[in-house]
Design a protein around this motif. Structure first.
Motif, PDB file in Angstrom:
ATOM      1  N   ALA A 193      16.838  69.295  34.720  1.00  0.00           N
ATOM      2  CA  ALA A 193      17.173  69.344  36.148  1.00  0.00           C
ATOM      3  C   ALA A 193      18.688  69.391  36.341  1.00  0.00           C
ATOM      4  O   ALA A 193      19.258  68.696  37.170  1.00  0.00           O
ATOM      5  N   ASP A 194      19.334  70.255  35.541  1.00  0.00           N
ATOM      6  CA  ASP A 194      20.783  70.372  35.537  1.00  0.00           C
ATOM      7  C   ASP A 194      21.205  71.387  36.605  1.00  0.00           C
ATOM      8  O   ASP A 194      21.268  72.584  36.348  1.00  0.00           O
ATOM      9  N   VAL A 195      21.496  70.885  37.783  1.00  0.00           N
ATOM     10  CA  VAL A 195      21.839  71.740  38.913  1.00  0.00           C
ATOM     11  C   VAL A 195      23.116  72.531  38.639  1.00  0.00           C
ATOM     12  O   VAL A 195      23.202  73.730  38.934  1.00  0.00           O
ATOM     13  N   ALA A 196      24.106  71.886  38.043  1.00  0.00           N
ATOM     14  CA  ALA A 196      25.379  72.564  37.772  1.00  0.00           C
ATOM     15  C   ALA A 196      25.187  73.731  36.807  1.00  0.00           C
ATOM     16  O   ALA A 196      25.782  74.806  36.981  1.00  0.00           O
ATOM     17  N   ALA A 197      24.360  73.553  35.790  1.00  0.00           N
ATOM     18  CA  ALA A 197      24.120  74.621  34.823  1.00  0.00           C
ATOM     19  C   ALA A 197      23.411  75.799  35.475  1.00  0.00           C
ATOM     20  O   ALA A 197      23.686  76.965  35.154  1.00  0.00           O
ATOM     21  N   LEU A 198      22.489  75.526  36.407  1.00  0.00           N
ATOM     22  CA  LEU A 198      21.813  76.608  37.119  1.00  0.00           C
ATOM     23  C   LEU A 198      22.780  77.329  38.057  1.00  0.00           C
ATOM     24  O   LEU A 198      22.733  78.557  38.184  1.00  0.00           O
ATOM     25  N   HIS A 199      23.657  76.569  38.712  1.00  0.00           N
ATOM     26  CA  HIS A 199      24.696  77.178  39.536  1.00  0.00           C
ATOM     27  C   HIS A 199      25.484  78.196  38.725  1.00  0.00           C
ATOM     28  O   HIS A 199      25.871  79.252  39.226  1.00  0.00           O
ATOM     29  N   ALA A 200      25.766  77.845  37.469  1.00  0.00           N
ATOM     30  CA  ALA A 200      26.686  78.615  36.637  1.00  0.00           C
ATOM     31  C   ALA A 200      26.035  79.780  35.901  1.00  0.00           C
ATOM     32  O   ALA A 200      26.712  80.490  35.149  1.00  0.00           O
ATOM     33  N   LEU A 201      24.746  80.015  36.090  1.00  0.00           N
ATOM     34  CA  LEU A 201      24.103  81.127  35.403  1.00  0.00           C
ATOM     35  C   LEU A 201      24.817  82.443  35.722  1.00  0.00           C
ATOM     36  O   LEU A 201      25.179  82.706  36.866  1.00  0.00           O
ATOM     37  N   ASP A 202      24.997  83.257  34.701  1.00  0.00           N
ATOM     38  CA  ASP A 202      25.702  84.524  34.828  1.00  0.00           C
ATOM     39  C   ASP A 202      24.735  85.579  35.388  1.00  0.00           C
ATOM     40  O   ASP A 202      23.821  86.028  34.686  1.00  0.00           O
ATOM     41  N   ALA A 203      24.938  85.963  36.635  1.00  0.00           N
ATOM     42  CA  ALA A 203      24.020  86.899  37.283  1.00  0.00           C
ATOM     43  C   ALA A 203      24.030  88.265  36.605  1.00  0.00           C
ATOM     44  O   ALA A 203      22.984  88.914  36.476  1.00  0.00           O
ATOM     45  N   GLU A 204      25.186  88.718  36.167  1.00  0.00           N
ATOM     46  CA  GLU A 204      25.262  90.027  35.509  1.00  0.00           C
ATOM     47  C   GLU A 204      24.524  90.009  34.179  1.00  0.00           C
ATOM     48  O   GLU A 204      23.778  90.941  33.860  1.00  0.00           O
ATOM     49  N   LEU A 205      24.713  88.940  33.394  1.00  0.00           N
ATOM     50  CA  LEU A 205      23.999  88.837  32.128  1.00  0.00           C
ATOM     51  C   LEU A 205      22.497  88.743  32.367  1.00  0.00           C
ATOM     52  O   LEU A 205      21.701  89.379  31.661  1.00  0.00           O
ATOM     53  N   ALA A 206      22.094  87.959  33.353  1.00  0.00           N
ATOM     54  CA  ALA A 206      20.672  87.844  33.672  1.00  0.00           C
ATOM     55  C   ALA A 206      20.086  89.200  34.024  1.00  0.00           C
ATOM     56  O   ALA A 206      18.969  89.542  33.601  1.00  0.00           O
ATOM     57  N   TYR A 207      20.832  89.998  34.778  1.00  0.00           N
ATOM     58  CA  TYR A 207      20.355  91.336  35.145  1.00  0.00           C
ATOM     59  C   TYR A 207      20.211  92.214  33.908  1.00  0.00           C
ATOM     60  O   TYR A 207      19.215  92.929  33.740  1.00  0.00           O
ATOM     61  N   GLU A 208      21.192  92.156  33.025  1.00  0.00           N
ATOM     62  CA  GLU A 208      21.150  92.977  31.814  1.00  0.00           C
ATOM     63  C   GLU A 208      19.982  92.584  30.914  1.00  0.00           C
ATOM     64  O   GLU A 208      19.413  93.432  30.219  1.00  0.00           O
ATOM     65  N   LEU A 209      19.625  91.299  30.937  1.00  0.00           N
ATOM     66  CA  LEU A 209      18.522  90.812  30.109  1.00  0.00           C
ATOM     67  C   LEU A 209      17.186  90.847  30.851  1.00  0.00           C
ATOM     68  O   LEU A 209      16.182  90.378  30.309  1.00  0.00           O
ATOM     69  N   LYS A 210      17.188  91.381  32.072  1.00  0.00           N
ATOM     70  CA  LYS A 210      15.964  91.515  32.870  1.00  0.00           C
ATOM     71  C   LYS A 210      15.295  90.165  33.131  1.00  0.00           C
ATOM     72  O   LYS A 210      14.069  90.043  33.120  1.00  0.00           O
ATOM     73  N   ALA A 211      16.115  89.153  33.385  1.00  0.00           N
ATOM     74  CA  ALA A 211      15.603  87.811  33.676  1.00  0.00           C
ATOM     75  C   ALA A 211      15.340  87.696  35.173  1.00  0.00           C
ATOM     76  O   ALA A 211      16.258  87.445  35.961  1.00  0.00           O
ATOM     77  N   SER A 212      14.098  87.851  35.578  1.00  0.00           N
ATOM     78  CA  SER A 212      13.754  87.887  37.007  1.00  0.00           C
ATOM     79  C   SER A 212      13.901  86.531  37.684  1.00  0.00           C
ATOM     80  O   SER A 212      13.934  86.454  38.910  1.00  0.00           O
ATOM     81  N   GLY A 213      13.984  85.459  36.917  1.00  0.00           N
ATOM     82  CA  GLY A 213      14.025  84.126  37.513  1.00  0.00           C
ATOM     83  C   GLY A 213      15.383  83.656  37.954  1.00  0.00           C
ATOM     84  O   GLY A 213      15.483  82.618  38.623  1.00  0.00           O
ATOM     85  N   ARG A 214      16.441  84.387  37.637  1.00  0.00           N
ATOM     86  CA  ARG A 214      17.792  83.881  37.925  1.00  0.00           C
ATOM     87  C   ARG A 214      17.984  83.504  39.387  1.00  0.00           C
ATOM     88  O   ARG A 214      18.413  82.386  39.713  1.00  0.00           O
ATOM     89  N   ALA A 215      17.676  84.413  40.306  1.00  0.00           N
ATOM     90  CA  ALA A 215      17.890  84.113  41.727  1.00  0.00           C
ATOM     91  C   ALA A 215      17.005  82.960  42.207  1.00  0.00           C
ATOM     92  O   ALA A 215      17.498  82.033  42.862  1.00  0.00           O
ATOM     93  N   PRO A 216      15.685  82.945  41.916  1.00  0.00           N
ATOM     94  CA  PRO A 216      14.875  81.794  42.324  1.00  0.00           C
ATOM     95  C   PRO A 216      15.371  80.473  41.738  1.00  0.00           C
ATOM     96  O   PRO A 216      15.356  79.440  42.428  1.00  0.00           O
ATOM     97  N   TRP A 217      15.837  80.470  40.485  1.00  0.00           N
ATOM     98  CA  TRP A 217      16.334  79.224  39.896  1.00  0.00           C
ATOM     99  C   TRP A 217      17.584  78.743  40.621  1.00  0.00           C
ATOM    100  O   TRP A 217      17.792  77.539  40.779  1.00  0.00           O
ATOM    101  N   GLN A 218      18.409  79.689  41.094  1.00  0.00           N
ATOM    102  CA  GLN A 218      19.604  79.265  41.822  1.00  0.00           C
ATOM    103  C   GLN A 218      19.261  78.820  43.241  1.00  0.00           C
ATOM    104  O   GLN A 218      19.969  77.972  43.807  1.00  0.00           O
ATOM    105  N   VAL A 219      18.181  79.329  43.817  1.00  0.00           N
ATOM    106  CA  VAL A 219      17.681  78.761  45.068  1.00  0.00           C
ATOM    107  C   VAL A 219      17.269  77.307  44.837  1.00  0.00           C
ATOM    108  O   VAL A 219      17.595  76.413  45.638  1.00  0.00           O
ATOM    109  N   LEU A 220      16.582  77.046  43.743  1.00  0.00           N
ATOM    110  CA  LEU A 220      16.206  75.674  43.382  1.00  0.00           C
ATOM    111  C   LEU A 220      17.442  74.803  43.234  1.00  0.00           C
ATOM    112  O   LEU A 220      17.466  73.654  43.718  1.00  0.00           O
ATOM    113  N   ALA A 221      18.482  75.332  42.593  1.00  0.00           N
ATOM    114  CA  ALA A 221      19.704  74.543  42.403  1.00  0.00           C
ATOM    115  C   ALA A 221      20.305  74.130  43.739  1.00  0.00           C
ATOM    116  O   ALA A 221      20.756  72.987  43.912  1.00  0.00           O
ATOM    117  N   GLY A 222      20.309  75.046  44.709  1.00  0.00           N
ATOM    118  CA  GLY A 222      20.835  74.700  46.021  1.00  0.00           C
ATOM    119  C   GLY A 222      20.000  73.648  46.724  1.00  0.00           C
ATOM    120  O   GLY A 222      20.527  72.718  47.338  1.00  0.00           O
TER     121      GLY A 222
END
Length: 250
Positions: A193-222
């Protein structure tokens, strides 16, 4: 205020009818999702908000009772988002206008969520869905989460999304050497439940790796800012070269 969250993967293969003969391969993931939803029910929320990735047509709010289908995956199966398969009203109540999003089908991620809720006979709180676009900037995701957390005194989140799709040569995104490290970091953040680590996820890297959860996980962080929740990692694997993570926060 956010009182609990469940994080689940969203491949249509999670639905046995879609997976057909391969269904047993995700039995452990399904069991973990059931356990995570149990944590939500135990928190006795006033409202459950389901968040998942969506293409343009599926973005925005989806009210309780919104319909989803798996027809596009060759299966004659429909679902509804809500308590015990809540029905969409045939017409709005007298004096009220149309419910935003009621006529739009659920995106696949929220259809999988609706199936999970139906499988566990969710009846604990009203449900609403939110489809978020993969390109949504981190700060907008986080602000959306903050707003969700204010919608009721006790809010729970069901967060749908996959990690990288590049873990093996046969993965949808082929093999990318960065994928395993990205997924491990995501699993650590969600499990703790590391909110700061989720805040810091690299959106560009997530896109390149086709990680569909990045945006929902950052909604959770907020939504989780200041909530003081603890996390537990219930499942982490990549059976088809796609990272699947299940976690529970309470």
């Amino acid at each position: 205020m956010l009182v609990a969250a469940a994080v689940c993967p969203c491949p249509p293969l999670l639905v046995p009818d879609v997976a057909a003969g391969a269904a047993p391969e995700l039995d452990a993931a399904r069991a973990a999702c059931t356990d995570a939803l149990g944590v939500l029910a135990a928190a006795r929320p006033d409202r459950l908000v389901v968040v998942g990735p969506a293409e343009q047509s599926g973005r925005g709010p989806h009210p309780e009772g919104a319909r989803g289908t798996f027809h596009g995956f060759g299966v004659d199966l429909d679902v509804r988002l809500g308590r015990n398969g809540a029905l969409v009203p045939e017409s709005p109540a007298a004096g009220s206008g149309p419910v935003e999003g009621a006529d739009r089908p659920l995106p696949p991620s929220l259809a999988v969520a609706a199936w999970l809720l139906g499988r566990t006979d969710w009846s604990d709180a009203p449900v609403e869905g939110l489809g978020v676009g993969e390109p949504l900037a981190a700060e907008r995701c986080i602000q959306s989460g903050r707003e969700i957390a204010t919608r009721a005194e006790r809010v729970a989140l069901l967060v749908m999304g996959d990690a990288s799709a590049c873990r093996t040569l046969k993965a949808p995104g082929y093999l990318d050497d960065r994928a395993a490290g990205f997924d491990a970091a995501v699993a650590r953040a969600l499990g703790a439940a590391d909110v700061a680590a989720l805040h810091a996820l690299d959106a560009e890297l997530a896109y390149e790796l086709k990680a569909s959860g990045r945006a929902p996980w950052q909604v959770l962080a907020g939504a989780a800012e200041g909530a003081g929740l603890a996390g537990a990692l219930l499942y982490e694997d990549a059976p088809y070269g796609v990272g699947y993570v299940v976690a529970a926060w309470s």
